[in-house]
Design an enzyme around this catalytic site. Structure first.
Site, PDB file in Angstrom:
ATOM      1  N   HIS A 159       0.842  -1.205   0.000  1.00  0.00           N
ATOM      2  CA  HIS A 159       0.000   0.000   0.000  1.00  0.00           C
ATOM      3  C   HIS A 159       0.872   1.248   0.000  1.00  0.00           C
ATOM      4  CE1 HIS A 159      -2.848  -2.833   2.231  1.00  0.00           C
ATOM      5  NE2 HIS A 159      -3.596  -2.429   1.224  1.00  0.00           N
TER       6      HIS A 159
ATOM      7  N   GLN B  71      -8.920  -6.133 -10.919  1.00  0.00           N
ATOM      8  CA  GLN B  71      -9.518  -4.897 -10.395  1.00  0.00           C
ATOM      9  C   GLN B  71      -8.945  -3.686 -11.137  1.00  0.00           C
ATOM     10  OE1 GLN B  71     -10.241  -4.053  -6.068  1.00  0.00           O
ATOM     11  NE2 GLN B  71      -8.328  -2.934  -6.291  1.00  0.00           N
TER      12      GLN B  71
ATOM     13  N   SER C 253      -3.018  -7.719   3.221  1.00  0.00           N
ATOM     14  CA  SER C 253      -3.539  -7.549   4.588  1.00  0.00           C
ATOM     15  C   SER C 253      -4.014  -8.890   5.126  1.00  0.00           C
ATOM     16  CB  SER C 253      -4.708  -6.561   4.585  1.00  0.00           C
ATOM     17  OG  SER C 253      -4.328  -5.365   3.947  1.00  0.00           O
TER      18      SER C 253
HETATM   19  P1  AMP Z   1      -6.631  -3.432  -0.426  1.00  0.00           P
HETATM   20  O1  AMP Z   1      -6.417  -2.666   0.840  1.00  0.00           O
HETATM   21  O2  AMP Z   1      -6.237  -4.862  -0.337  1.00  0.00           O
HETATM   22  O3  AMP Z   1      -7.985  -3.212  -1.023  1.00  0.00           O
HETATM   23  O4  AMP Z   1      -5.618  -2.811  -1.467  1.00  0.00           O
HETATM   24  C1  AMP Z   1      -5.592  -1.443  -1.752  1.00  0.00           C
HETATM   25  C2  AMP Z   1      -4.694  -1.210  -2.926  1.00  0.00           C
HETATM   26  O5  AMP Z   1      -3.389  -1.686  -2.616  1.00  0.00           O
HETATM   27  C3  AMP Z   1      -5.150  -1.958  -4.177  1.00  0.00           C
HETATM   28  O6  AMP Z   1      -4.960  -1.142  -5.315  1.00  0.00           O
HETATM   29  C4  AMP Z   1      -4.233  -3.161  -4.191  1.00  0.00           C
HETATM   30  O7  AMP Z   1      -4.015  -3.696  -5.478  1.00  0.00           O
HETATM   31  C5  AMP Z   1      -2.956  -2.560  -3.636  1.00  0.00           C
HETATM   32  N1  AMP Z   1      -2.099  -3.607  -3.086  1.00  0.00           N
HETATM   33  C6  AMP Z   1      -2.442  -4.534  -2.164  1.00  0.00           C
HETATM   34  N2  AMP Z   1      -1.403  -5.377  -1.954  1.00  0.00           N
HETATM   35  C7  AMP Z   1      -0.412  -4.975  -2.768  1.00  0.00           C
HETATM   36  C8  AMP Z   1       0.908  -5.449  -3.030  1.00  0.00           C
HETATM   37  N3  AMP Z   1       1.407  -6.519  -2.415  1.00  0.00           N
HETATM   38  N4  AMP Z   1       1.661  -4.789  -3.928  1.00  0.00           N
HETATM   39  C9  AMP Z   1       1.161  -3.692  -4.577  1.00  0.00           C
HETATM   40  N5  AMP Z   1      -0.069  -3.209  -4.389  1.00  0.00           N
HETATM   41  C10 AMP Z   1      -0.848  -3.836  -3.487  1.00  0.00           C
END
Ligand code: AMP
Length: 337
Positions: free
Chosen positions: A44, A182, A215
């Site tokens: 993130h 997504q 997460s």
């Molecule tokens: P989330 O909180 O899981 O909904 O993720 C929020 C944003 O962070 C989304 O655009 C995800 O694709 C990105 N994200 C989550 N995990 C990663 C990761 N390991 N590497 C890069 N972006 C991430």
């Protein structure tokens, strides 16, 4: 609004958030938005850091969006730690946080009890006739992969991202390619609905042993975490086997990766190879970049399972680590279609 030790403004209402953004824009500042569900990790924060290069001010949103979870999914146990998230965002140079309590109008059912239908899959929101009922769908791109096993998911994602776009009015919105479908769906929605927003998709951040940061990893037991490494090992195997020409057919790649994950005790939701840009079917691995996407369940430390997703792009021209240049190319392709 509350300003805590870290001096990061935290907005909890759409009106306050919008007023702050408009003030920034009036001063000529370019605004970037990083939507998240919180419990932040380096993945993130890499988005926040990249967003800072694209804009003058960065807003991160933290909201576990109920409409993208089905009733049997992990909404209730999704990890949350907003206080810690704010400190991390401040350290990463974020300028403001949007942390709404709810983004949906939910009128409680009259007469007390929920009557069995009031708490529905539309995010545990009320079925009352005056409640929220408008949703955004990207018809085709949302169907494969996660859309197959989570039929509500992209409808919820597109709806909440639309709301966040209307509230935060960003010039740039930054997403991770960890959630590859997504990212593609949002690019398509932005193009099709004429949002004046540049969508940026950034590479996956991994733990040193290869596990994609998520997460949800916090819910894995130590043993499950070890087993879950089979996903990234499968992806690395595929990258190498395809680059060396050792496998040439998509179904061969999928079968082997599936075997690796199942052999480690994972329950595969899908292992699929699709066209990396439009997520259509592919018959060969040489004439276009091909997305290899995986979703699999591993036992959680508390109860149930943890569903993990990961992906790589095979046969990508240039760099398989998916630099931002390729994303922008994807974006241009979308705009041209
Ligand atoms: P989330 O909180 O899981 O909904 O993720 C929020 C944003 O962070 C989304 O655009 C995800 O694709 C990105 N994200 C989550 N995990 C990663 C990761 N390991 N590497 C890069 N972006 C991430």
């Amino acid at each position: 609004m509350s300003v805590e030790d870290h001096k990061l403004p935290v907005f909890t209402t759409a009106a306050d958030m919008r007023a702050w953004v408009r003030k920034q824009k009036k001063s000529g500042r370019k605004v970037a938005l990083v939507p998240t569900m919180g419990y932040l990790h380096e993945g993130h924060l890499s988005l926040v850091k990249a967003a800072k290069e694209k804009a003058d001010v960065v807003v991160a949103s933290i909201y576990v969006n109920p409409t993208q979870f089905a009733a049997h999914e992990d909404f209730d146990v999704y990890p949350r730690n907003p206080a810690d998230d704010r400190v991390k965002l401040a350290a990463a140079g974020c300028h403001a946080v949007f942390e709404p309590e709810s983004l949906y109008v939910a009128v409680p059912p009259s007469g007390g009890g929920d009557g069995g239908e009031s708490s529905n899959v539309v995010g545990r929101e009320s079925n009352h006739p005056d409640s929220h009922e408008t949703f955004v769908t990207v018809e085709r791109l949302q169907r494969p992969l996660c859309g197959g096993s989570r039929p509500h998911f992209f409808r919820g994602v597109c709806t909440v991202v639309t709301k966040l776009f209307h509230i935060c009015e960003p010039d740039v919105a930054v997403f991770g390619r960890k959630d590859y479908q997504q990212w593609r769906v949002i690019c398509r929605m932005v193009r099709d609905l004429d949002f004046p927003i540049e969508v940026v998709g950034l590479p996956i951040c991994r733990e040193p042993d290869g596990l994609a940061m998520s997460s949800r990893n916090a819910r894995l037991s130590a043993e499950s975490r070890d087993r879950a490494l089979s996903i990234s090992r499968g992806l690395r195997w595929a990258e190498q086997a395809v680059a060396e020409g050792a496998v040439t057919r998509p179904d061969e790649v999928a079968a082997h990766v599936r075997e690796m994950i199942e052999g480690a005790g994972g329950k595969v939701d899908y292992v699929e190879l699709l066209h990396a840009h439009n997520l259509g079917p592919v018959n060969d691995l040489t004439s276009q970049p091909v997305l290899l996407a995986v979703a699999a369940h591993f036992p959680a430390r508390d109860r149930g399972t943890v569903r993990l997703i990961d992906n790589t792009v095979l046969n990508e021209i240039g760099n398989t680590q998916q630099g931002r240049g390729e994303q922008e190319e994807g974006q241009q392709q979308d705009q041209q279609e």
